[in-house]
Design a protein around this motif. Structure first.
Motif, PDB file in Angstrom:
ATOM      1  N   GLN A  98       0.807  -1.218   0.000  1.00  0.00           N
ATOM      2  CA  GLN A  98       0.000   0.000   0.000  1.00  0.00           C
ATOM      3  C   GLN A  98       0.841   1.270   0.000  1.00  0.00           C
ATOM      4  OE1 GLN A  98      -3.639  -0.172   2.519  1.00  0.00           O
ATOM      5  NE2 GLN A  98      -2.897  -2.185   3.158  1.00  0.00           N
ATOM      6  N   SER A  99       1.777   1.383   0.935  1.00  0.00           N
ATOM      7  CA  SER A  99       2.522   2.637   1.062  1.00  0.00           C
ATOM      8  C   SER A  99       3.438   2.894  -0.130  1.00  0.00           C
ATOM      9  CB  SER A  99       3.331   2.624   2.360  1.00  0.00           C
ATOM     10  OG  SER A  99       2.494   2.435   3.472  1.00  0.00           O
ATOM     11  N   ILE A 100       4.365   1.988  -0.367  1.00  0.00           N
ATOM     12  CA  ILE A 100       5.315   2.197  -1.459  1.00  0.00           C
ATOM     13  C   ILE A 100       4.606   2.202  -2.805  1.00  0.00           C
ATOM     14  CG2 ILE A 100       7.270   1.133  -2.675  1.00  0.00           C
ATOM     15  CD1 ILE A 100       8.281   0.296   0.158  1.00  0.00           C
ATOM     16  N   PRO A 141      13.885  -5.630   0.221  1.00  0.00           N
ATOM     17  CA  PRO A 141      13.743  -5.228  -1.181  1.00  0.00           C
ATOM     18  C   PRO A 141      13.654  -3.702  -1.282  1.00  0.00           C
ATOM     19  CG  PRO A 141      12.260  -7.045  -0.684  1.00  0.00           C
ATOM     20  CD  PRO A 141      12.810  -6.560   0.629  1.00  0.00           C
ATOM     21  N   TYR A 142      14.536  -3.130  -2.076  1.00  0.00           N
ATOM     22  CA  TYR A 142      14.530  -1.673  -2.277  1.00  0.00           C
ATOM     23  C   TYR A 142      14.619  -1.334  -3.757  1.00  0.00           C
ATOM     24  CZ  TYR A 142      16.418   3.023  -2.776  1.00  0.00           C
ATOM     25  OH  TYR A 142      16.637   4.314  -3.208  1.00  0.00           O
ATOM     26  N   PHE A 151       9.484  -7.179 -11.518  1.00  0.00           N
ATOM     27  CA  PHE A 151      10.119  -8.033 -10.513  1.00  0.00           C
ATOM     28  C   PHE A 151       9.058  -8.599  -9.568  1.00  0.00           C
ATOM     29  CE2 PHE A 151      13.036  -4.466 -11.500  1.00  0.00           C
ATOM     30  CZ  PHE A 151      14.037  -5.178 -12.145  1.00  0.00           C
ATOM     31  N   VAL A 152       8.602  -9.802  -9.881  1.00  0.00           N
ATOM     32  CA  VAL A 152       7.612 -10.451  -9.019  1.00  0.00           C
ATOM     33  C   VAL A 152       8.249 -10.884  -7.702  1.00  0.00           C
ATOM     34  CG1 VAL A 152       6.000 -12.374  -8.829  1.00  0.00           C
ATOM     35  CG2 VAL A 152       6.298 -11.214 -11.023  1.00  0.00           C
ATOM     36  N   THR A 153       9.516 -11.286  -7.772  1.00  0.00           N
ATOM     37  CA  THR A 153      10.255 -11.687  -6.571  1.00  0.00           C
ATOM     38  C   THR A 153      11.478 -10.779  -6.445  1.00  0.00           C
ATOM     39  OG1 THR A 153      11.421 -13.375  -7.884  1.00  0.00           O
ATOM     40  CG2 THR A 153       9.469 -14.076  -6.638  1.00  0.00           C
ATOM     41  N   PRO A 154      11.325  -9.614  -5.823  1.00  0.00           N
ATOM     42  CA  PRO A 154      12.426  -8.647  -5.754  1.00  0.00           C
ATOM     43  C   PRO A 154      13.575  -9.115  -4.865  1.00  0.00           C
ATOM     44  CG  PRO A 154      10.603  -7.931  -4.393  1.00  0.00           C
ATOM     45  CD  PRO A 154      10.114  -9.122  -5.157  1.00  0.00           C
ATOM     46  N   VAL A 155      14.768  -8.733  -5.258  1.00  0.00           N
ATOM     47  CA  VAL A 155      15.947  -9.062  -4.451  1.00  0.00           C
ATOM     48  C   VAL A 155      15.953  -8.204  -3.182  1.00  0.00           C
ATOM     49  CG1 VAL A 155      17.310  -9.705  -6.479  1.00  0.00           C
ATOM     50  CG2 VAL A 155      17.412  -7.353  -5.609  1.00  0.00           C
ATOM     51  N   LYS A 160      23.080  -1.241   4.110  1.00  0.00           N
ATOM     52  CA  LYS A 160      23.938  -0.114   3.737  1.00  0.00           C
ATOM     53  C   LYS A 160      23.484   0.498   2.419  1.00  0.00           C
ATOM     54  CE  LYS A 160      28.731   0.885   2.379  1.00  0.00           C
ATOM     55  NZ  LYS A 160      30.109   0.331   2.248  1.00  0.00           N
ATOM     56  N   ASP A 161      23.207  -0.333   1.432  1.00  0.00           N
ATOM     57  CA  ASP A 161      22.795   0.162   0.122  1.00  0.00           C
ATOM     58  C   ASP A 161      21.409   0.805   0.170  1.00  0.00           C
ATOM     59  OD1 ASP A 161      25.180  -0.781  -0.957  1.00  0.00           O
ATOM     60  OD2 ASP A 161      24.323  -2.747  -1.414  1.00  0.00           O
ATOM     61  N   VAL A 162      20.558   0.303   1.049  1.00  0.00           N
ATOM     62  CA  VAL A 162      19.226   0.904   1.201  1.00  0.00           C
ATOM     63  C   VAL A 162      19.361   2.317   1.757  1.00  0.00           C
ATOM     64  CG1 VAL A 162      16.977   0.750   2.333  1.00  0.00           C
ATOM     65  CG2 VAL A 162      18.114  -1.334   1.526  1.00  0.00           C
TER      66      VAL A 162
END
Length: 477
Positions: A98-100, A141-142, A151-155, A160-162
């Motif tokens: 919902q949010s993202i 997942p970001y 991307f149905v199944t996001p990495v 740190k990268d987020v």
């Protein structure tokens, strides 16, 4: 004959296309827009997000307990850290589905309508959601999140990268937000005031810079240097706090809504004892008087009490949170002026800026008091106590303890800062089930193992076991 067949085929194709068009037109509701309007979407998505942030599962029944600001007086299992992999689904499912998804749509519509302010506000709120998620779970997942068609199944990206990605997004948001550009509508945080959104954006950038400071001081200072070079302003008064102001039922504060039908929560003995020790005038704001007359008037429940231990103290002999927080219209605070000043004090203490850390620390305490309409000589007396005075040799203790008090009610942020600064130093009850440890993360929802199994396994392999006690990247000490 061949040409006749082609003509017949062409006729059938046209006829089918015409029928499909007519059916499509029949299925269109003339009274409803095909695409949600950004103002309505902004209102609805913001409200849903803040309700989740301030509500039972992620605040009252977990992070406020971990930070020992609240405690449970009934059904105390969560206060003893008895959770399952279905316990922490709300922040994850609402955050992503919902949010993202909603804020992504607002960003897209901002571009489509040539309105950079919708895009900027969408970026800021999406960044805040990603921050809540990574602070709680760690790797999440970001980079592929919210792109379901691709991307149905996001990495899962490393924490740190987020953080670095969010900082980049917030910098882009700051560049997009323009008070002189097109107006927006539907903003229930700042009433469509873009100048305030720019200040909030900078405040979030400062918060994240400090979140990573113990792991990457160079990057943290770089972010703060950028903020100074840009000459942007921060939140500068309590009137500019980022918060959602609730209304009467059915639009009431989630805390108030819970207490209308439940009576499971009390203020924690840990914070009551601290407020008593400091003669803190915020105690009557944070805690209600006990229903029965008691010698202390304000009585907290020890975190981690068994059901029988809590029952022995009793509902009428223990303090609910203060009436300020139980009011239907009480705001859900996302970022306060007091927090901003504590952050500036810490940045100065770390040598990231040349500001006066002690002065900012005192200003932060005053701002926290002012947030609850407390002022006068009582504030001066409080700040001048030896136990409250700023200690430059241990700025983490001074700032950490006072910030913890100031963040009362903001469970997710109070818990994140207690983990990062390691103050106040909290102790787990002997009744808890984590061998004397307090949770330092949420465990991933169990559905991730079945719906996104390989990426879930990769995240666990990278970050560590999917346990409440696995420390996250930002939590250095």
């Amino acid at each position: 004959m061949k040409n006749n067949k082609l003509y017949i085929l062409a006729f059938l194709v046209l006829a089918f296309s015409s029928c499909k068009k007519e059916l499509d037109e029949i299925n269109i509701n003339p009274n409803a827009p095909e695409v949600a309007q950004p103002d309505y979407l902004l209102t609805g998505t913001t409200k849903t997000t803040v309700d989740t942030y301030w509500g039972v599962t992620n605040n009252m029944n977990s992070s406020l307990l971990f930070a020992q600001q609240w405690a449970k007086v009934q059904y105390t299992e969560e206060d003893r850290f008895i959770f399952s992999n279905s316990s922490f689904t709300a922040l994850w499912s609402t955050g992503y589905a919902q949010s993202i998804a909603g804020f992504n749509k607002i960003i897209e519509q901002g571009d489509a309508q040539g309105n950079p302010n919708y895009k900027g506000v969408g970026l800021v709120l999406r960044s805040w959601v990603f921050l809540l998620l990574t602070d709680a779970y760690g790797d999440i997942p970001y980079s592929q999140a919210g792109k379901i068609k691709q991307f149905v199944t996001p990495v899962y990206d490393k924490q740190k990268d987020v953080y670095y990605g969010i900082l980049s997004d917030l910098k882009a948001a700051q560049a997009a937000l323009d008070p002189a550009s097109k107006a927006i509508a539907g903003d229930v945080i700042y009433g469509n005031n873009i100048a305030s959104w720019k200040k909030f954006t900078n405040a979030l950038r400062l918060r994240i810079a400090l979140r990573i400071a113990d792991k990457d001081a160079t990057k943290a200072k770089q972010v703060i240097d950028e903020l100074q070079a840009e000459g942007g302003a921060y939140i500068s008064s309590n009137a500019e706090n980022a918060q959602l102001k609730y209304d009467v039922s059915p639009q009431q504060n989630p805390v108030a809504a819970s207490f209308e039908t439940r009576n499971d929560y009390r203020i924690s003995k840990t914070i009551v004892d601290k407020l008593f020790a400091l003669n803190d005038p915020r105690l009557p704001v944070y805690a209600s008087k006990t229903e029965n007359t008691t010698p202390q008037t304000y009585v907290g429940i020890p975190n981690g009490s068994t059901n029988s231990e809590a029952s022995a103290i009793g509902l009428a002999n223990s303090s609910k949170p203060g009436t300020y927080f139980l009011d239907a219209k009480a705001p859900a605070v996302i970022f306060s002026y007091a927090e901003l000043l504590f952050d500036r004090a810490e940045a100065a203490a770390r040598g990231f800026t040349t500001e006066n850390a002690e002065d900012l620390y005192k200003q932060a305490i005053r701002a926290s008091f002012a947030q609850y309409n407390l002022s006068g000589t009582a504030v001066d007396t409080y700040i001048n106590q030896a136990t409250v005075q700023y200690d430059a040799a241990n700025f983490k203790k001074s700032i950490g303890e006072q910030k913890w008090i100031a963040l009362f009610g903001q469970g997710l942020e109070a818990w994140a800062e207690q983990r990062r600064l390691d103050y106040p130093q909290l102790t787990a009850s002997v009744n808890t089930v984590l061998s004397g440890k307090i949770p330092v993360r949420f465990i991933y929802p169990g559905t991730e193992q079945s719906l996104n199994g390989q990426n879930y396994k990769n995240a666990v392999s990278s970050q560590g076991a999917d346990l409440l006690t696995t420390k996250l990247w930002f939590d250095a000490f």
